[in-house]
Write a protein that holds these residues in place. Structure first.
Motif: not given
Length: 397
Positions: A151-159, A291-301
């Motif tokens: 299973x996968x959990x996506x952790x979004x940035x703190x806001x 959700x796609x925007x936040x998914x990208x922010x979860x992965x961006x580097x």
């Protein structure tokens, strides 16, 4: 397979056997044989258990902001006969995983157990696959009897909670109207034509005008289109000074961008995320697009690629509404960046710049739309002050 206890008993038995032969002590040999017999019996006992398990896992919620609570729920169903003591191991990315003692389970019995996941940092946590081992009563040996799904959990940035970006009315269709509800009472009669921009509904393309002018034209109705918000995130590695705190500063920049995205979403603004590395989500609204925007922010580097000037030019070319730039406060070429921001700002109706810096950094003075932060807690009050100042300047001009 031996457990740690079983391995220790095996090593002790081997040492006792060697010492018994070396010193001619029969008691040590008897002790060694007893240890070996216990291990052998435990291995046979675990391997002869006929146990069938079904493992189900759910993660609630599937997406969470950093610092929020996310819980894994495991349900074990015994599909065979009586199951003795079981040991469940559930691997989690970046951690030692969860280890739980389960059982005994009767035939057809179901058991639910849960544990909390670490959500301190954004990213993706891969959970599983769960492994269930049957352990003998002495805890010397174990045999795997079941595995569960991943299973996968996506952790979004703190806001931080922010007010939506201020939107200048001038460039918007019917932008001088003071109240959306008043406009809604006007109707949806054909009003004007304008050039097509990314994110527009293709159903509003006016095909006769498009064919005549040779470029896509969109019908504009008297019901005003919602103003758009474009968020530009600086991902250049040179924008965040090298050192042990580079990750913390970039995480702060990502959190600031996520806070603006979330604030715009509460007003249902079409929004777009651009990164200097070249990522572009296009204009999206609520639902899967957000959700796609936040998914990208979860992965961006961070990246060594990209140009701030070209990214800002792309944002200004299609920006109708507000542009928010989240910039690394320590930059390789501050003068060129300031020039790029100024050039893009002259082509947009509203621009706010958030500069992420270290405590005590002396950055060049910014205008009324510039926010300097070194912690996420500073973003809320400074953002509110900058929006109020920009609105006052707009009224005065």
């Amino acid at each position: 397979m031996l457990t740690r206890r079983g391995t220790s008993v095996g090593i002790g038995s081997a040492v006792a056997a060697g010492a018994g032969r070396l010193f001619g002590m029969g008691e040590l040999l008897v002790l060694a044989l007893a240890g070996i017999a216990l291990i052998s019996g435990s291995v046979v006992w675990t391997r002869t258990r006929r146990i069938r398990l079904r493992i189900q896992r759910s993660v609630q919620p599937a997406r969470v902001h950093a610092g929020g609570k996310a819980r894994v729920q495991l349900v074990l169903t015994n599909l065979g006969g009586h199951a003795p003591l079981l040991q469940l191991t559930d691997p989690v990315t970046g951690t030692l995983g969860a280890r739980l003692g389960v059982g005994p389970l009767l035939a057809a019995e179901r058991l639910s157990t849960s544990y909390l996941l670490p959500t301190q940092r954004r990213g993706r946590l891969e959970i599983g696959s769960a492994e269930v081992d049957v352990v003998d009563p002495l805890g010397l040996a174990r045999t795997r009897v079941g595995e569960g799904p991943r299973t996968m959990l996506v952790v979004y940035p703190a806001t931080q909670t922010l007010a939506p970006p201020r939107l200048a009315r001038g460039p918007e269709p019917l932008g001088l109207a003071a109240d959306v509800h008043t406009l809604q009472r006007i109707g949806e009669d054909f009003y004007a034509l304008r050039d097509y921009t990314a994110g527009d509904d293709v159903r509003r393309i006016h095909w006769p005008s498009t064919a005549r002018l040779g470029r896509p034209m969109v019908r504009e109705d008297e019901v005003p289109r919602r103003s758009r918000v474009t968020v530009v995130l600086d991902t250049r590695s040179t924008a965040f000074d090298a050192g042990p705190l580079i990750d913390e500063r970039f995480e702060l920049a990502v959190s600031a961008a996520a806070s603006v995205v979330l604030a715009s979403a509460t007003r249902h603004d079409p929004l777009r995320l651009l990164t200097v590395a070249g990522a572009d989500t296009g204009f999206v609204t609520s639902g899967e697009g957000l959700a796609q925007v936040f998914d990208h922010l979860a992965d961006v580097s961070t990246s060594a690629q990209g140009s701030l000037r070209s990214t800002l030019a792309a944002a200004a070319a299609t920006a109708v509404g507000a542009v928010v730039v989240v910039l690394g406060g320590t930059v390789f070429d501050a003068a060129r960046d300031a020039e790029a921001i100024s050039a893009a700002g002259s082509r947009t109706s509203s621009m706010t710049v958030i500069r992420v810096c270290r405590p005590g950094d002396a950055l060049p003075a910014g205008g009324p739309g510039v926010v300097d932060i070194s912690t996420l807690a500073e973003l809320g009050p400074k953002w509110a002050a900058a929006q109020t100042s920009s609105q006052a300047n707009a009224v005065s001009t």
